[in-house]
Design a protein around this motif. Structure first.
Motif, PDB file in Angstrom:
ATOM      1  N   VAL A 159       0.861  -1.179   0.000  1.00 41.99           N
ATOM      2  CA  VAL A 159       0.000   0.000   0.000  1.00 41.99           C
ATOM      3  C   VAL A 159       0.898   1.229   0.000  1.00 41.99           C
ATOM      4  O   VAL A 159       2.006   1.191   0.539  1.00 41.99           O
ATOM      5  CB  VAL A 159      -0.967  -0.013   1.220  1.00 41.99           C
ATOM      6  CG1 VAL A 159      -0.211   0.083   2.533  1.00 41.99           C
ATOM      7  CG2 VAL A 159      -2.008   1.089   1.115  1.00 41.99           C
ATOM      8  N   THR A 160       0.444   2.301  -0.617  1.00 46.41           N
ATOM      9  CA  THR A 160       1.223   3.540  -0.666  1.00 46.41           C
ATOM     10  C   THR A 160       0.798   4.451   0.479  1.00 46.41           C
ATOM     11  O   THR A 160      -0.399   4.702   0.678  1.00 46.41           O
ATOM     12  CB  THR A 160       1.012   4.267  -2.014  1.00 46.41           C
ATOM     13  OG1 THR A 160       1.432   3.393  -3.057  1.00 46.41           O
ATOM     14  CG2 THR A 160       1.820   5.553  -2.074  1.00 46.41           C
ATOM     15  N   LEU A 161       1.787   4.908   1.248  1.00 45.55           N
ATOM     16  CA  LEU A 161       1.498   5.851   2.338  1.00 45.55           C
ATOM     17  C   LEU A 161       0.934   7.140   1.751  1.00 45.55           C
ATOM     18  O   LEU A 161       1.317   7.566   0.662  1.00 45.55           O
ATOM     19  CB  LEU A 161       2.772   6.152   3.132  1.00 45.55           C
ATOM     20  CG  LEU A 161       3.436   4.964   3.819  1.00 45.55           C
ATOM     21  CD1 LEU A 161       4.733   5.406   4.508  1.00 45.55           C
ATOM     22  CD2 LEU A 161       2.487   4.324   4.829  1.00 45.55           C
ATOM     23  N   ARG A 162       0.055   7.772   2.496  1.00 41.65           N
ATOM     24  CA  ARG A 162      -0.538   9.041   2.039  1.00 41.65           C
ATOM     25  C   ARG A 162       0.527  10.134   1.967  1.00 41.65           C
ATOM     26  O   ARG A 162       1.520  10.106   2.693  1.00 41.65           O
ATOM     27  CB  ARG A 162      -1.643   9.480   2.998  1.00 41.65           C
ATOM     28  CG  ARG A 162      -2.845   8.577   2.987  1.00 41.65           C
ATOM     29  CD  ARG A 162      -4.030   9.248   3.668  1.00 41.65           C
ATOM     30  NE  ARG A 162      -5.137   8.327   3.788  1.00 41.65           N
ATOM     31  CZ  ARG A 162      -5.977   8.034   2.815  1.00 41.65           C
ATOM     32  NH1 ARG A 162      -5.826   8.581   1.629  1.00 41.65           N
ATOM     33  NH2 ARG A 162      -6.967   7.175   3.011  1.00 41.65           N
ATOM     34  N   ALA A 163       0.292  11.094   1.102  1.00 41.06           N
ATOM     35  CA  ALA A 163       1.165  12.268   1.026  1.00 41.06           C
ATOM     36  C   ALA A 163       0.988  13.075   2.304  1.00 41.06           C
ATOM     37  O   ALA A 163      -0.145  13.290   2.759  1.00 41.06           O
ATOM     38  CB  ALA A 163       0.808  13.122  -0.184  1.00 41.06           C
ATOM     39  N   GLY A 177       9.949  12.688   6.660  1.00 42.44           N
ATOM     40  CA  GLY A 177       9.495  11.315   6.453  1.00 42.44           C
ATOM     41  C   GLY A 177       8.697  10.818   7.641  1.00 42.44           C
ATOM     42  O   GLY A 177       8.191  11.607   8.436  1.00 42.44           O
ATOM     43  N   TRP A 178       8.603   9.493   7.766  1.00 41.22           N
ATOM     44  CA  TRP A 178       7.789   8.870   8.804  1.00 41.22           C
ATOM     45  C   TRP A 178       8.644   7.958   9.666  1.00 41.22           C
ATOM     46  O   TRP A 178       9.552   7.298   9.171  1.00 41.22           O
ATOM     47  CB  TRP A 178       6.664   8.043   8.176  1.00 41.22           C
ATOM     48  CG  TRP A 178       5.730   8.844   7.325  1.00 41.22           C
ATOM     49  CD1 TRP A 178       5.682   8.870   5.966  1.00 41.22           C
ATOM     50  CD2 TRP A 178       4.728   9.744   7.769  1.00 41.22           C
ATOM     51  NE1 TRP A 178       4.712   9.733   5.534  1.00 41.22           N
ATOM     52  CE2 TRP A 178       4.104  10.283   6.623  1.00 41.22           C
ATOM     53  CE3 TRP A 178       4.275  10.158   9.025  1.00 41.22           C
ATOM     54  CZ2 TRP A 178       3.069  11.190   6.695  1.00 41.22           C
ATOM     55  CZ3 TRP A 178       3.240  11.077   9.089  1.00 41.22           C
ATOM     56  CH2 TRP A 178       2.642  11.586   7.938  1.00 41.22           C
ATOM     57  N   ALA A 179       8.337   7.908  10.958  1.00 42.88           N
ATOM     58  CA  ALA A 179       9.015   7.021  11.900  1.00 42.88           C
ATOM     59  C   ALA A 179       7.969   6.158  12.601  1.00 42.88           C
ATOM     60  O   ALA A 179       6.783   6.498  12.627  1.00 42.88           O
ATOM     61  CB  ALA A 179       9.801   7.828  12.932  1.00 42.88           C
ATOM     62  N   THR A 180       8.421   5.076  13.208  1.00 46.85           N
ATOM     63  CA  THR A 180       7.502   4.185  13.915  1.00 46.85           C
ATOM     64  C   THR A 180       7.364   4.534  15.393  1.00 46.85           C
ATOM     65  O   THR A 180       6.608   3.900  16.109  1.00 46.85           O
ATOM     66  CB  THR A 180       7.958   2.718  13.760  1.00 46.85           C
ATOM     67  OG1 THR A 180       9.307   2.618  14.203  1.00 46.85           O
ATOM     68  CG2 THR A 180       7.846   2.270  12.311  1.00 46.85           C
ATOM     69  N   VAL A 191      12.020   6.290   8.938  1.00 47.58           N
ATOM     70  CA  VAL A 191      11.988   4.904   8.488  1.00 47.58           C
ATOM     71  C   VAL A 191      11.419   4.826   7.073  1.00 47.58           C
ATOM     72  O   VAL A 191      11.909   4.091   6.228  1.00 47.58           O
ATOM     73  CB  VAL A 191      11.156   4.029   9.454  1.00 47.58           C
ATOM     74  CG1 VAL A 191      11.044   2.601   8.946  1.00 47.58           C
ATOM     75  CG2 VAL A 191      11.749   4.059  10.849  1.00 47.58           C
ATOM     76  N   TYR A 192      10.375   5.644   6.825  1.00 44.60           N
ATOM     77  CA  TYR A 192       9.689   5.611   5.530  1.00 44.60           C
ATOM     78  C   TYR A 192       9.675   7.004   4.902  1.00 44.60           C
ATOM     79  O   TYR A 192       9.560   8.009   5.597  1.00 44.60           O
ATOM     80  CB  TYR A 192       8.244   5.131   5.690  1.00 44.60           C
ATOM     81  CG  TYR A 192       8.122   3.771   6.342  1.00 44.60           C
ATOM     82  CD1 TYR A 192       8.546   2.623   5.670  1.00 44.60           C
ATOM     83  CD2 TYR A 192       7.606   3.640   7.620  1.00 44.60           C
ATOM     84  CE1 TYR A 192       8.450   1.373   6.271  1.00 44.60           C
ATOM     85  CE2 TYR A 192       7.493   2.390   8.222  1.00 44.60           C
ATOM     86  CZ  TYR A 192       7.924   1.268   7.545  1.00 44.60           C
ATOM     87  OH  TYR A 192       7.830   0.038   8.143  1.00 44.60           O
ATOM     88  N   ASN A 193       9.746   7.034   3.577  1.00 43.88           N
ATOM     89  CA  ASN A 193       9.632   8.282   2.829  1.00 43.88           C
ATOM     90  C   ASN A 193       8.166   8.644   2.632  1.00 43.88           C
ATOM     91  O   ASN A 193       7.284   7.790   2.760  1.00 43.88           O
ATOM     92  CB  ASN A 193      10.302   8.155   1.451  1.00 43.88           C
ATOM     93  CG  ASN A 193      11.801   8.024   1.568  1.00 43.88           C
ATOM     94  OD1 ASN A 193      12.434   8.685   2.375  1.00 43.88           O
ATOM     95  ND2 ASN A 193      12.373   7.145   0.748  1.00 43.88           N
ATOM     96  N   ASN A 194       7.919   9.885   2.275  1.00 42.99           N
ATOM     97  CA  ASN A 194       6.588  10.345   1.939  1.00 42.99           C
ATOM     98  C   ASN A 194       6.089   9.544   0.730  1.00 42.99           C
ATOM     99  O   ASN A 194       6.819   9.366  -0.240  1.00 42.99           O
ATOM    100  CB  ASN A 194       6.637  11.844   1.623  1.00 42.99           C
ATOM    101  CG  ASN A 194       5.290  12.495   1.679  1.00 42.99           C
ATOM    102  OD1 ASN A 194       4.412  12.077   2.421  1.00 42.99           O
ATOM    103  ND2 ASN A 194       5.125  13.545   0.899  1.00 42.99           N
ATOM    104  N   GLN A 195       4.890   9.029   0.801  1.00 43.92           N
ATOM    105  CA  GLN A 195       4.227   8.279  -0.270  1.00 43.92           C
ATOM    106  C   GLN A 195       4.992   7.004  -0.662  1.00 43.92           C
ATOM    107  O   GLN A 195       4.884   6.537  -1.794  1.00 43.92           O
ATOM    108  CB  GLN A 195       3.997   9.171  -1.489  1.00 43.92           C
ATOM    109  CG  GLN A 195       3.022  10.307  -1.207  1.00 43.92           C
ATOM    110  CD  GLN A 195       2.767  11.143  -2.421  1.00 43.92           C
ATOM    111  OE1 GLN A 195       3.620  11.896  -2.876  1.00 43.92           O
ATOM    112  NE2 GLN A 195       1.566  11.012  -2.968  1.00 43.92           N
ATOM    113  N   GLN A 196       5.729   6.445   0.262  1.00 39.70           N
ATOM    114  CA  GLN A 196       6.459   5.203  -0.012  1.00 39.70           C
ATOM    115  C   GLN A 196       5.495   4.024  -0.040  1.00 39.70           C
ATOM    116  O   GLN A 196       4.504   3.987   0.690  1.00 39.70           O
ATOM    117  CB  GLN A 196       7.524   4.970   1.062  1.00 39.70           C
ATOM    118  CG  GLN A 196       8.342   3.712   0.861  1.00 39.70           C
ATOM    119  CD  GLN A 196       9.453   3.579   1.888  1.00 39.70           C
ATOM    120  OE1 GLN A 196       9.964   4.560   2.397  1.00 39.70           O
ATOM    121  NE2 GLN A 196       9.828   2.344   2.182  1.00 39.70           N
ATOM    122  N   SER A 197       5.781   3.047  -0.869  1.00 37.88           N
ATOM    123  CA  SER A 197       5.018   1.813  -0.896  1.00 37.88           C
ATOM    124  C   SER A 197       5.533   0.915   0.228  1.00 37.88           C
ATOM    125  O   SER A 197       6.740   0.702   0.351  1.00 37.88           O
ATOM    126  CB  SER A 197       5.192   1.118  -2.247  1.00 37.88           C
ATOM    127  OG  SER A 197       4.473  -0.090  -2.264  1.00 37.88           O
TER     128      SER A 197
END
Length: 182
Positions: free
Chosen positions: A27-31, A43-46, A53-59
Motif C-alpha cells: 500500500v502507498t502511504l498518504r502524502a 518522512g515517517w518514523a515508527t 523509516v519511511y519516505n513520503n508516499q512510499q510503498s
C-alpha cells in the motif's frame, strides 16, 4: 489480515485520514499534509522520537501481523535555519547604542550583534542570548558604527543587513569661560 495505518503530526498541525492495508499486499502511504512552523517534513518514523523509516508516499507492506491492528506513523521534522534577521537602533548616547533585533525561525538559540567603528577594522561582538534587545556600551562619542545581527539556531544562522547608527557627541552640561582659559 487487515490493519490500519494511522498518521501522527508529532508536534505539527493538521489532519490526515488513516490508510487501510492488508497483510501480504503493498500500500502507498498518504502524502504528508501536516505542517510545522520552522521545520521541514523529512518522512515517517515508527515512534515519536525515532528517526525516519519511511519516505513520503512510499510503498509499504506487512507493517503488522495483527488482524485489526493499528500501526501509527509519526512525522519526522527537520529544523530549518533562520530565514530572516533584522536589527534596529532604539536610541544612542555618547557612548551607548540600544539595539533591538528579530529573527524568523524556530528554536532560536542566540542573537549576536557585530559592530565596528567607521566601517573599518574587525568587528566586536555582543551576545544577547535569546533576548531581543540590549545596550552596547563603551563606544566612542560622535562616531558612526556599522552593525548587523546574526540569528542562530541548531540548523544554522542568518545575518541581517548592516545599519550605521552614529553616537551623539558629548556636550558638557555646563561650561565656565574665563580669560585664563579662553
Amino acid at each position: 489480515n487487515t490493519y490500519t495505518i494511522r498518521y501522527n503530526a508529532n508536534g505539527g498541525s493538521g489532519s490526515m485520514s488513516d490508510t487501510g492495508a492488508t497483510y501480504g499486499s503493498s500500500v502507498t502511504l498518504r502524502a504528508n499534509s501536516f505542517s510545522r512552523s520552522g521545520y521541514s517534513f523529512a518522512g515517517w518514523a515508527t515512534s515519536a522520537s525515532g528517526g525516519k523509516v519511511y519516505n513520503n508516499q512510499q510503498s509499504v507492506s506487512n507493517l503488522t501481523t495483527t488482524n485489526g491492528g493499528v500501526v501509527t506513523l509519526y512525522a519526522v521534522w527537520t529544523l530549518n535555519a533562520p530565514s530572516a534577521a533584522s536589527i534596529n537602533m532604539n536610541y544612542t548616547t555618547r557612548s551607548k547604542i540600544q539595539v533591538s533585533v528579530s529573527g524568523t525561525g524556530a528554536a532560536i538559540t542566540n542573537y549576536t550583534v557585530y559592530y565596528r567603528a567607521n566601517s573599518t577594522g574587525s568587528y566586536s561582538s555582543y551576545s544577547l542570548g535569546t533576548g531581543t534587545s540590549g545596550v552596547i556600551t563603551g563606544l566612542s562619542p560622535n562616531t558612526t558604527y556599522q552593525m548587523y545581527v546574526r540569528v542562530t539556531n541548531g540548523a544554522g544562522s542568518k545575518d541581517s543587513s548592516a545599519i550605521t547608527p552614529k553616537t551623539i557627541a558629548y556636550i558638557p552640561s555646563s561650561l565656565s569661560v574665563s580669560t585664563s582659559n579662553t
